[in-house]
Design a protein around this motif. Structure first.
Motif, PDB file in Angstrom:
ATOM      1  N   PRO A 136     -59.191  52.342  17.839  1.00  0.00           N
ATOM      2  CA  PRO A 136     -60.615  52.418  18.200  1.00  0.00           C
ATOM      3  C   PRO A 136     -61.499  51.967  17.049  1.00  0.00           C
ATOM      4  O   PRO A 136     -61.390  52.468  15.929  1.00  0.00           O
ATOM      5  N   TYR A 137     -62.373  51.048  17.318  1.00  0.00           N
ATOM      6  CA  TYR A 137     -63.286  50.534  16.291  1.00  0.00           C
ATOM      7  C   TYR A 137     -64.239  51.618  15.800  1.00  0.00           C
ATOM      8  O   TYR A 137     -64.518  51.728  14.613  1.00  0.00           O
ATOM      9  N   GLU A 138     -64.726  52.432  16.724  1.00  0.00           N
ATOM     10  CA  GLU A 138     -65.771  53.392  16.401  1.00  0.00           C
ATOM     11  C   GLU A 138     -65.284  54.534  15.515  1.00  0.00           C
ATOM     12  O   GLU A 138     -66.072  55.172  14.830  1.00  0.00           O
ATOM     13  N   LEU A 145     -66.386  61.062  22.070  1.00  0.00           N
ATOM     14  CA  LEU A 145     -66.748  59.951  22.943  1.00  0.00           C
ATOM     15  C   LEU A 145     -65.548  59.037  23.172  1.00  0.00           C
ATOM     16  O   LEU A 145     -64.759  58.794  22.255  1.00  0.00           O
ATOM     17  N   PRO A 146     -65.370  58.520  24.377  1.00  0.00           N
ATOM     18  CA  PRO A 146     -64.243  57.620  24.643  1.00  0.00           C
ATOM     19  C   PRO A 146     -64.412  56.297  23.901  1.00  0.00           C
ATOM     20  O   PRO A 146     -65.528  55.855  23.635  1.00  0.00           O
ATOM     21  N   CYS A 147     -63.307  55.679  23.573  1.00  0.00           N
ATOM     22  CA  CYS A 147     -63.329  54.389  22.885  1.00  0.00           C
ATOM     23  C   CYS A 147     -63.931  53.324  23.789  1.00  0.00           C
ATOM     24  O   CYS A 147     -63.563  53.207  24.956  1.00  0.00           O
ATOM     25  N   HIS A 207     -72.437  55.847  21.699  1.00  0.00           N
ATOM     26  CA  HIS A 207     -72.113  55.970  20.285  1.00  0.00           C
ATOM     27  C   HIS A 207     -73.355  55.721  19.425  1.00  0.00           C
ATOM     28  O   HIS A 207     -73.587  56.393  18.424  1.00  0.00           O
ATOM     29  N   LEU A 208     -74.137  54.745  19.847  1.00  0.00           N
ATOM     30  CA  LEU A 208     -75.355  54.411  19.106  1.00  0.00           C
ATOM     31  C   LEU A 208     -76.331  55.582  19.124  1.00  0.00           C
ATOM     32  O   LEU A 208     -76.932  55.926  18.101  1.00  0.00           O
ATOM     33  N   ASN A 209     -76.480  56.213  20.267  1.00  0.00           N
ATOM     34  CA  ASN A 209     -77.406  57.333  20.378  1.00  0.00           C
ATOM     35  C   ASN A 209     -76.993  58.490  19.466  1.00  0.00           C
ATOM     36  O   ASN A 209     -77.824  59.089  18.782  1.00  0.00           O
ATOM     37  N   VAL A 210     -75.696  58.806  19.452  1.00  0.00           N
ATOM     38  CA  VAL A 210     -75.198  59.875  18.590  1.00  0.00           C
ATOM     39  C   VAL A 210     -75.413  59.504  17.132  1.00  0.00           C
ATOM     40  O   VAL A 210     -75.835  60.322  16.312  1.00  0.00           O
ATOM     41  N   PHE A 256     -73.900  49.502  14.351  1.00  0.00           N
ATOM     42  CA  PHE A 256     -74.976  50.276  14.949  1.00  0.00           C
ATOM     43  C   PHE A 256     -76.341  49.820  14.460  1.00  0.00           C
ATOM     44  O   PHE A 256     -77.305  49.773  15.219  1.00  0.00           O
ATOM     45  N   GLN A 257     -76.447  49.481  13.181  1.00  0.00           N
ATOM     46  CA  GLN A 257     -77.711  48.969  12.672  1.00  0.00           C
ATOM     47  C   GLN A 257     -78.012  47.599  13.279  1.00  0.00           C
ATOM     48  O   GLN A 257     -79.166  47.265  13.553  1.00  0.00           O
ATOM     49  N   CYS A 258     -76.952  46.819  13.491  1.00  0.00           N
ATOM     50  CA  CYS A 258     -77.108  45.516  14.142  1.00  0.00           C
ATOM     51  C   CYS A 258     -77.628  45.700  15.566  1.00  0.00           C
ATOM     52  O   CYS A 258     -78.552  45.017  16.005  1.00  0.00           O
ATOM     53  N   LEU A 259     -77.049  46.651  16.280  1.00  0.00           N
ATOM     54  CA  LEU A 259     -77.465  46.913  17.657  1.00  0.00           C
ATOM     55  C   LEU A 259     -78.885  47.478  17.714  1.00  0.00           C
ATOM     56  O   LEU A 259     -79.615  47.235  18.671  1.00  0.00           O
TER      57      LEU A 259
END
Length: 236
Positions: free
Chosen positions: A101-103, A165-167, A136-139, A114-117
């Motif tokens: 998992p990347y996250e 959170l799921p991958c 993931h971004l919200n968390v 996340f900063q990119c998004l």
């Protein structure tokens, strides 16, 4: 019972068709690399259904159908030396046992993502990638607002909400080490991204078929460089 049998037959037929199509794609790339056997993947066998289900269960995901077919034909290979710059599926796709998992496994890299998004003007962000990472971004952003960057990175490692959170993005390949290149598979859409972490920059490759086509283009455009590195490289 008849309906169930009919469904199973259709499922098997669709899978057989996918595997046949993927085999043709792998063969086309290998054919264009026939004078560069170190960069082919003819000796890499595929994985079986049991192995795939074991990985899916471990990661709590369901792999896209196309990707399942891809690794049933060829199961990737170990990372070559310090990596190659040709973005070939035959050299850069990792064995499924090394997918992660990347996250959750690369805490310094998700911070960049996340900063990119979060920057809506960033050219590498598209709706699919944003949707993949939305939860993931919200968390992440909730914690980011409360702490410094460094504290936030450390906190994510122990953040139960984030870890539960799921991958959504799965690391399935590796390119040049100097650029920290990784191939990220979107579980949701089946799209593949190339993440160059030390810039940072994310580019969309697309489907596996798109990856094959990009690889064919690179072979044609960089044939002399390929030949030279092929002669120099030592494989384990």
């Amino acid at each position: 019972m008849a309906s169930s049998t009919h469904t199973d037959t259709n499922t098997n037929h669709n899978e057989d068709h996918l595997i046949k199509h993927v085999t043709e794609q792998w063969n086309e790339l290998n054919k264009n690399l026939e004078h560069l056997p170190k960069f082919q993947n003819k000796n890499q066998t595929g994985v079986n259904e049991e192995c795939i289900k074991e990985i899916e269960s471990k990661l709590k995901i369901a792999l896209p159908k196309e990707i399942r077919a891809v690794i049933k034909v060829h199961n990737g290979r170990k990372h070559i030396d310090y990596g190659l710059g040709y973005q070939l599926p035959t050299t850069d796709l990792l064995p499924i046992s090394e997918w992660k998992p990347y996250e959750k496994d690369n805490y310094e890299f998700p911070e960049d993502l996340f900063q990119c998004l979060a920057n809506k003007d960033n050219a590498c962000v598209d709706k699919n990638l944003y949707d993949d990472a939305r939860e993931h971004l919200n968390v992440y952003l909730k914690d980011f607002e409360k702490t410094s960057k460094q504290e936030n990175v450390n906190k994510l490692a122990n953040n139960e909400t984030f870890q539960s959170l799921p991958c959504e993005l799965l690391i399935v390949g590796q390119g040049l080490d100097d650029y920290a290149e990784q191939y990220l598979l979107s579980i949701r859409s089946g799209r593949i991204y190339l993440a160059i972490h030390n810039i940072p920059k994310w580019t969309l490759i697309g489907t596996f078929a798109d990856w094959i086509q990009k690889g064919l283009t690179h072979v044609k455009e960089q044939i002399e460089e390929l030949k030279q590195q092929h002669e120099e490289i030592e494989l384990c």
